[in-house]
Design a protein around this motif. Structure first.
Motif, PDB file in Angstrom:
ATOM      1  N   SER A  35       0.802  -1.858  -0.183  1.00 23.07           N
ATOM      2  CA  SER A  35       0.300   0.060  -0.243  1.00 23.07           C
ATOM      3  C   SER A  35       1.136   1.118  -0.158  1.00 23.07           C
ATOM      4  O   SER A  35       2.238   1.118   1.085  1.00 23.07           O
ATOM      5  CB  SER A  35      -0.290   0.105   0.944  1.00 23.07           C
ATOM      6  OG  SER A  35      -2.482   0.974   0.785  1.00 23.07           O
ATOM      7  N   GLU A  69      -7.921   2.626  -3.838  1.00 16.89           N
ATOM      8  CA  GLU A  69      -8.047   2.375  -5.679  1.00 16.89           C
ATOM      9  C   GLU A  69      -8.400   1.029  -6.014  1.00 16.89           C
ATOM     10  O   GLU A  69      -8.871   1.300  -7.238  1.00 16.89           O
ATOM     11  CB  GLU A  69      -5.919   2.303  -5.762  1.00 16.89           C
ATOM     12  CG  GLU A  69      -5.911   3.622  -5.404  1.00 16.89           C
ATOM     13  CD  GLU A  69      -3.855   3.963  -5.477  1.00 16.89           C
ATOM     14  OE1 GLU A  69      -3.764   2.600  -5.390  1.00 16.89           O
ATOM     15  OE2 GLU A  69      -2.870   4.890  -5.506  1.00 16.89           O
ATOM     16  N   ARG A  70      -8.354   0.377  -5.640  1.00 20.75           N
ATOM     17  CA  ARG A  70      -8.780  -0.960  -5.993  1.00 20.75           C
ATOM     18  C   ARG A  70     -10.849  -0.488  -5.543  1.00 20.75           C
ATOM     19  O   ARG A  70     -11.487  -1.346  -6.430  1.00 20.75           O
ATOM     20  CB  ARG A  70      -8.834  -1.910  -4.861  1.00 20.75           C
ATOM     21  CG  ARG A  70      -7.847  -3.140  -5.054  1.00 20.75           C
ATOM     22  CD  ARG A  70      -7.489  -3.659  -4.038  1.00 20.75           C
ATOM     23  NE  ARG A  70      -5.995  -4.573  -3.814  1.00 20.75           N
ATOM     24  CZ  ARG A  70      -5.800  -5.149  -2.612  1.00 20.75           C
ATOM     25  NH1 ARG A  70      -6.758  -5.807  -2.297  1.00 20.75           N
ATOM     26  NH2 ARG A  70      -4.570  -5.544  -2.822  1.00 20.75           N
ATOM     27  N   ASP A  85      -0.801  -2.251  -9.527  1.00 19.44           N
ATOM     28  CA  ASP A  85      -1.114  -1.067  -9.419  1.00 19.44           C
ATOM     29  C   ASP A  85      -2.395  -2.128  -9.147  1.00 19.44           C
ATOM     30  O   ASP A  85      -3.459  -2.497  -9.275  1.00 19.44           O
ATOM     31  CB  ASP A  85      -1.596  -1.107 -11.220  1.00 19.44           C
ATOM     32  CG  ASP A  85      -1.940  -0.118 -11.572  1.00 19.44           C
ATOM     33  OD1 ASP A  85      -3.352   0.457 -10.959  1.00 19.44           O
ATOM     34  OD2 ASP A  85      -2.065  -0.173 -12.604  1.00 19.44           O
ATOM     35  N   ASN A  86      -3.732  -1.439  -8.186  1.00 22.01           N
ATOM     36  CA  ASN A  86      -4.345  -1.459  -7.292  1.00 22.01           C
ATOM     37  C   ASN A  86      -5.364  -1.184  -8.011  1.00 22.01           C
ATOM     38  O   ASN A  86      -6.836  -1.112  -7.713  1.00 22.01           O
ATOM     39  CB  ASN A  86      -4.129  -0.695  -5.615  1.00 22.01           C
ATOM     40  CG  ASN A  86      -3.702  -1.890  -4.937  1.00 22.01           C
ATOM     41  OD1 ASN A  86      -3.530  -2.704  -4.779  1.00 22.01           O
ATOM     42  ND2 ASN A  86      -2.231  -1.580  -4.582  1.00 22.01           N
ATOM     43  N   ILE A  87      -5.526   0.289  -8.661  1.00 17.90           N
ATOM     44  CA  ILE A  87      -6.812   0.970  -9.599  1.00 17.90           C
ATOM     45  C   ILE A  87      -7.291  -0.197 -11.148  1.00 17.90           C
ATOM     46  O   ILE A  87      -8.075  -0.902 -10.679  1.00 17.90           O
ATOM     47  CB  ILE A  87      -6.313   2.153 -10.313  1.00 17.90           C
ATOM     48  CG1 ILE A  87      -5.990   2.550  -9.136  1.00 17.90           C
ATOM     49  CG2 ILE A  87      -7.778   2.312 -11.427  1.00 17.90           C
ATOM     50  CD1 ILE A  87      -6.116   4.825  -9.609  1.00 17.90           C
ATOM     51  N   ARG A 114      -4.343   3.009   1.223  1.00 18.21           N
ATOM     52  CA  ARG A 114      -4.248   3.582  -0.653  1.00 18.21           C
ATOM     53  C   ARG A 114      -4.996   2.143  -1.174  1.00 18.21           C
ATOM     54  O   ARG A 114      -5.539   2.510  -2.110  1.00 18.21           O
ATOM     55  CB  ARG A 114      -3.092   4.038  -0.854  1.00 18.21           C
ATOM     56  CG  ARG A 114      -3.297   5.312  -2.392  1.00 18.21           C
ATOM     57  CD  ARG A 114      -2.398   5.566  -2.069  1.00 18.21           C
ATOM     58  NE  ARG A 114      -3.022   7.008  -3.604  1.00 18.21           N
ATOM     59  CZ  ARG A 114      -2.792   8.379  -3.739  1.00 18.21           C
ATOM     60  NH1 ARG A 114      -2.594   8.638  -2.340  1.00 18.21           N
ATOM     61  NH2 ARG A 114      -2.851   8.453  -4.262  1.00 18.21           N
ATOM     62  N   ASP A 115      -4.315   1.073  -0.788  1.00 17.87           N
ATOM     63  CA  ASP A 115      -4.674   0.019  -2.184  1.00 17.87           C
ATOM     64  C   ASP A 115      -5.924   0.215  -2.087  1.00 17.87           C
ATOM     65  O   ASP A 115      -6.297  -0.871  -3.190  1.00 17.87           O
ATOM     66  CB  ASP A 115      -3.650  -1.250  -1.504  1.00 17.87           C
ATOM     67  CG  ASP A 115      -3.556  -1.654  -0.154  1.00 17.87           C
ATOM     68  OD1 ASP A 115      -4.182  -0.742   0.717  1.00 17.87           O
ATOM     69  OD2 ASP A 115      -3.605  -3.195  -0.023  1.00 17.87           O
TER      70      ASP A 115
END
Length: 345
Positions: A157, A208-209, A171-173, A204-205
């Motif tokens: 993260s 973003e997911r 890339d979590n998005i 943040r991970d």
């Protein structure tokens, strides 16, 4: 059978250039005291022979030693336990290169606790890898580490607004978008509600997911209505409770996406309400639990990140940063893996 080529050494360069080993070493390390014409001979010999310095060996020869700390979450998160095991394995590898790893377990959901733990590392380590909460106090603590001359990488993260050197993770998005595509396709054109479980949006991970998931669901699957997210703090008991409540409140529930940990709790709630056969369940991280849920048909897909790759990558990045060696960016890219029942390793 041809004989394998031997490695070109600095001695070979010195012999080719007609200079002493000490002179060749002085030229390649940019030290003064060598005439220009002599330095040109050494550089020409390097080019002709294709010499590449063995940076790790040079580090050992100079007696350089580094100490790193990996700051990992406390709790029962199965993936984080896997990560801790991989960090222990990585420690054996870096020890051979005069680098040593300590592990510190901290409540990363508590920003004050995490920030205090990071501040306590100043003066004791050359590099820090941290599973970080994206919070002002944590950002400030990371910046304080960097200002103190400590290399910092974020792990799993990210805290991109900090002065950290590198982020080691997927890339979590894209991972969230992938989850939405899988869930939407598995739903097969049905209409209904979709549940969303976060550990916490402060990681943040997870945030973003969620963002990536909502992008695809809103744009490509308008027949599926995503419910307001609920939080589990990555704990099985909480995940079980929120899933059970969601199933009771929404009989039209078609699918469920668990952004973080707690898959055991989610799966137990699904099987306890006999929804395993018709509810699409997508989650993260291939573990003994999620492998079993895939085989039993309770889970439909698992989005995975390789804990071993992340651990080794973090150590390589810290080692490169501290020793001034080049970073191989492609080697450190953490890929997204997708597992269903039929391709389990």
């Amino acid at each position: 059978m041809s004989r394998p080529l031997s490695r070109i050494t600095l001695q070979d360069v010195a012999r080719e250039a007609g200079v002493s080993l000490a002179t060749a070493d002085r030229v390649l390390n940019g030290r003064t005291g060598v005439r220009g014409v002599t330095a040109e001979k050494v550089q020409a010999a390097v080019a002709r022979l294709g010499y590449r310095p063995n940076l790790a060996a040079a580090r050992l020869a100079r007696g350089e030693t580094y100490r790193f700390c990996f700051v990992l979450p406390v709790g029962s998160n199965v993936f984080m336990r896997q990560l801790a095991e991989q960090v222990a394995s990585t420690a054996d590898w870096v020890a051979a290169q005069n680098a040593y790893i300590d592990t510190l377990r901290v409540d990363v959901f508590a920003p004050e606790t995490l920030a205090a733990a990071l501040e306590g590392l100043i003066g004791h380590y050359d590099g820090v890898a941290v599973v970080a909460l994206d919070h002002p106090q944590v950002r400030a603590a990371i910046d304080d580490l960097v200002d103190a001359g400590i290399a910092v990488v974020t792990l799993v993260s990210d805290v991109p607004s900090s002065q950290r050197f590198h982020y080691v993770g997927i890339d979590n998005i894209a991972a969230g978008r992938t989850a939405a595509t899988l869930l939407g396709r598995f739903a097969g054109g049905r209409t209904g509600a979709v549940g969303l479980i976060l550990g916490t949006p402060a990681l943040r991970d997870h945030a973003e997911r969620q963002f990536g998931f909502m992008q695809v669901m809103a744009g490509e699957y308008p027949a599926l209505h995503v419910l307001p997210p609920v939080q589990s703090l990555d704990e099985d008991d909480r995940a079980h409770a929120v899933t059970e409540a969601m199933l009771r409140a929404h009989p039209d529930l078609v699918g469920l996406y668990n952004v973080g940990a707690g898959n055991r709790g989610v799966a137990t709630a699904i099987t306890g309400t006999n929804r395993g056969s018709d509810l699409v369940f997508v989650g993260h991280d291939l573990t003994d639990d999620t492998r079993r849920f895939l085989l039993r048909g309770v889970m439909d897909a698992v989005i995975n990140q390789d804990a071993g790759h992340q651990s080794r990558s973090a150590a390589r990045v810290l080692l490169a940063r501290c020793s001034g060696e080049p970073l191989m960016t492609e080697q450190e890219r953490i890929r997204i893996d997708i597992f269903v029942r039929d391709n389990l390793p």
